[in-house]
Write a protein that holds these residues in place. Structure first.
Motif, mmCIF file in Angstrom:
data_model
loop_
_atom_site.group_PDB
_atom_site.id
_atom_site.type_symbol
_atom_site.label_atom_id
_atom_site.label_comp_id
_atom_site.label_asym_id
_atom_site.label_seq_id
_atom_site.Cartn_x
_atom_site.Cartn_y
_atom_site.Cartn_z
ATOM 1 N N ARG A 103 22.244 57.925 55.916
ATOM 2 C CA ARG A 103 21.679 56.738 55.275
ATOM 3 C C ARG A 103 22.464 56.287 54.043
ATOM 4 O O ARG A 103 22.326 55.150 53.610
ATOM 5 C CB ARG A 103 20.220 57.009 54.887
ATOM 6 C CG ARG A 103 19.321 57.187 56.101
ATOM 7 C CD ARG A 103 17.890 57.533 55.701
ATOM 8 N NE ARG A 103 17.019 57.529 56.861
ATOM 9 C CZ ARG A 103 16.945 58.522 57.750
ATOM 10 N NH1 ARG A 103 17.682 59.615 57.570
ATOM 11 N NH2 ARG A 103 16.140 58.440 58.782
ATOM 12 N N SER A 104 23.262 57.159 53.485
ATOM 13 C CA SER A 104 24.053 56.819 52.307
ATOM 14 C C SER A 104 25.336 57.631 52.332
ATOM 15 O O SER A 104 25.516 58.533 53.162
ATOM 16 C CB SER A 104 23.266 57.113 51.025
ATOM 17 O OG SER A 104 23.115 58.514 50.858
ATOM 18 N N ALA A 141 31.015 57.657 46.943
ATOM 19 C CA ALA A 141 29.891 58.563 47.173
ATOM 20 C C ALA A 141 29.998 59.848 46.362
ATOM 21 O O ALA A 141 29.121 60.721 46.456
ATOM 22 C CB ALA A 141 29.811 58.905 48.659
#
Length: 351
Positions: A103-104, A141
Motif C-alpha cells: 500500500r505504500s 520510502a
C-alpha cells in the motif's frame, strides 16, 4: 564550408518542440531557402540509419528526447553536443496490484521488483530508466536497493523497428509502443513480481487498465532530483561536426523550435493534438501524465537545474556499469547556439 544537402532529425515519443516543428512544417520552411532537405531517421529503411537514434552515428543529426542514449553514446566517443534541454514532468510511479498487500513505499521491503532487460540491444535504456525510477522510489520510502529483490524480465523484441518508412512519423508505431511494458504487466499479473515501475501517458493508462495501486508517486516528488529520469529533462543533441562547421544551421534549427514552442503556447488545443500523435495517447492521458499546460512548456532551454540532472543521470549510469568511460559534462554543453537562436525568435515562422 558549403551547406549539406540533407539534415536529419529524430525525437522520442515525448512532448517536444521538435514534434510540433515537424508537423507544422517549420523545419522544412527554415531550411528550404538554403536548398537543404530535412529528413526523419524514420524516412530510411536502413538499420544503421535508424540506430542513430541511439548511437548518434548519422552525420548532420539533431536528436531530441531521453538522455540515457546520448549520454551512453557520448561515453563511447560519439562527437555530439548538448544544445538545449527541456523539463516536462511526467507520470512516474511504482505500482502494485490491489491484493498484493503493498500500500505504500514502506511495504516494498523484501518485495520483488520487475526489471525488463534486452540483452541484445546497444543500450538498454528502458532497463536503466526503470532502475533509476526504483532508486528514486526507494529513497522516497526511506529504503535502499539492498532492501528489495530486482527480478530480471528478459525481452527479445528490438527497440528500433525495421519497417514503416515515413518522412515525419515517429520511429515508434502504435503496436510497438503498446507492447513496451507488456512483459512487466504480465509478470505482475502472473505473480512473478510484486511491483513494477511505469511512466508516461502509456504508464498512466497501464495503471488504470490493471486497476493497480500507486505505491510511490515519483512524478509528484517535491525534489526535482527525485523526479528526474531518462525523459525528465529531455535533451537536444547535435552532430559535433555540423556544429563546428556550420553553426548557423544549428542556430536556425533551434530558432525553428522556438517558433514551434511559441505557436504551441498560442494554440494549445491544436498543439496537444500533435503531441498526442507523438506520444500515442488521447488528450485525456496526455494531460494526466504531463499536465493540462503541457503545450506551454515546449520552449528549448539550457537551465542549470537541467544540466545538474543530466550530470546525475550520467553518474547513475556509471554506477550501473553501463558507460564505457566517464567524460567532461561541461565540455559537452554548448550554450552559444541557444543564446543566438533566442535572439532570432520569430524570424523563421510560418503561417
Amino acid at each position: 564550408m558549403s551547406a549539406p544537402r540533407t539534415l536529419w532529425y529524430t525525437r522520442c515519443p515525448l512532448p517536444t518542440a521538435s514534434g510540433v516543428a515537424i508537423e507544422r512544417g517549420l523545419l522544412d520552411a527554415a531550411f528550404a531557402p538554403l536548398g537543404i532537405a530535412v529528413q526523419s531517421l524514420n524516412a530510411s529503411l536502413e538499420r544503421q540509419v535508424r540506430e542513430a537514434h541511439f548511437d548518434h552515428g548519422q552525420p548532420g543529426l539533431f536528436r531530441q528526447g531521453g538522455m540515457i542514449p546520448p549520454i551512453w553514446s557520448r561515453a563511447r566517443g560519439a562527437d555530439t553536443l548538448v544544445i538545449a534541454t527541456g523539463w516536462i514532468d511526467e507520470y512516474q510511479a511504482v505500482i502494485a496490484l490491489p491484493d498484493s498487500g503493498i500500500r505504500s513505499g514502506d511495504d516494498l521491503r523484501g518485495r520483488r521488483l520487475g526489471v525488463p532487460c534486452r540483452p541484445g540491444e546497444q543500450i538498454d535504456y528502458w532497463r536503466a530508466m526503470c532502475l533509476r525510477g526504483y532508486h528514486s522510489a526507494l529513497q522516497l520510502a526511506g529504503l535502499a536497493p539492498a532492501d528489495v529483490e530486482f527480478v530480471a524480465l528478459p525481452i527479445h523484441e528490438g527497440q528500433i523497428p525495421t519497417g514503416g518508412a515515413s518522412q515525419r512519423g515517429s520511429l515508434w508505431h502504435g503496436a510497438l509502443r503498446a507492447r513496451r511494458q507488456s512483459r512487466e504487466a504480465l509478470a505482475l499479473v502472473r505473480g512473478e513480481v510484486d511491483a513494477i515501475y511505469t511512466a508516461s501517458p502509456a504508464g498512466a493508462q497501464l495503471t488504470a487498465f490493471l486497476g493497480a495501486r500507486v505505491v510511490v508517486d515519483i512524478g509528484a516528488a517535491p525534489s526535482p532530483a527525485l523526479r528526474s529520469n531518462n525523459q525528465v529533462p529531455a535533451i537536444l543533441t547535435v552532430d559535433g561536426t555540423l556544429a563546428r562547421t556550420r553553426p548557423d544551421l544549428v542556430v536556425r534549427y533551434l530558432a525553428a523550435l522556438f517558433d514551434a514552442a511559441d505557436w504551441a503556447r498560442a494554440q494549445p488545443a491544436d498543439a496537444a493534438a500533435i503531441l498526442c500523435e507523438d506520444v500515442g495517447a488521447t488528450k485525456e492521458w496526455l494531460y494526466a501524465a504531463h499536465g493540462d499546460d503541457v503545450a506551454a512548456r515546449l520552449a528549448p532551454a539550457l537551465d542549470p537545474v537541467h544540466i545538474q540532472a543530466v550530470s546525475a543521470q550520467k553518474d547513475f549510469l556509471l554506477g550501473l556499469g553501463l558507460l564505457e568511460q566517464d567524460f567532461d559534462l561541461q565540455a559537452w554543453i554548448a550554450p552559444e547556439f541557444i543564446q543566438a537562436a533566442a535572439a532570432t525568435r520569430g524570424s523563421h515562422a510560418t503561417a
